[in-house]
Design an enzyme around this catalytic site. Sequence first.
Site, PDB file in Angstrom:
ATOM      1  CB  SER A 143      -0.901   0.023   1.239  1.00 13.66           C
ATOM      2  OG  SER A 143      -1.606   1.258   1.339  1.00 13.66           O
ATOM      3  CE1 TYR A 157      -4.083  -2.273   4.876  1.00 11.38           C
ATOM      4  CE2 TYR A 157      -3.411  -0.034   4.354  1.00 11.38           C
ATOM      5  CZ  TYR A 157      -3.808  -1.288   3.944  1.00 11.38           C
ATOM      6  OH  TYR A 157      -3.934  -1.558   2.600  1.00 11.38           O
TER       7      TYR A 157
END
Length: 248
Positions: A143, A157
């Site tokens: 990501s 995350y």
Amino acid sequence: MKRTVLISGGSRGIGRATALLMAQDGWNVALTYNSDSGMADKTVSDIQQLGSDAIALQGDVASETDVLRNFDETLARFSQINAVVVNAGIVGQKAPLADISAERLRKIIDINILGAFFFAREASSRLSPAEDCETAALVFVSSAAARLGSPNEYVDYAASKGAIDTLTIGLSKELAPKKIRVNAVRPGLIDTEIHASGGQPDRAERLGKTVPMERPGSANEVGRAIAWLCSEDAAYTTGALLDVAGGR
């Protein structure tokens, strides 16, 4: 013989888009799912309509036993695995780190990091190039959060994806002599269900205008990058962290 790809979390979002795109490119697809058997079965049906074979495999990526079984089931069905896409991952509700519970932290680590390591470890020993290819491929879905940090939203995350970036770089060097290429795609603001699971269903649309390209991306746009990294068109690409983030 058709090439075979195993995709974790392949029943929705980026995983499903990748599965359909690679099926269009002539790959057989094994996809794992955790609980949504309906979407998994639909994805298999959609792949079969494209002329490729597919199988849906239930499993928890944080369970070593399940991951071993998923690899065994894929090999039993297709006899070889030529690419693995490590896509399964979760995000928690928007919160600063001070408000994040130990339970959530453990779950993020178990699924996003430990699960990725289980898949990567098995891929390291079970991937093999197809007959007409020089290399096999392992692709992680990381990501852009790994370099942006996601402050006051999802620092847990983001940190888990930072671990994936490091794993990509190190493992690419380990596996290059075995003709296994290891790369990662780092999506930015992509219009998928993950934002709703984090409590912000409108996040991609709301923040899309702040991206240099002035819009969120689509799961297909990420899937096409993954499909390229799995293909022989990327035969000399390993250890890459490919941003698909609209310039963000």
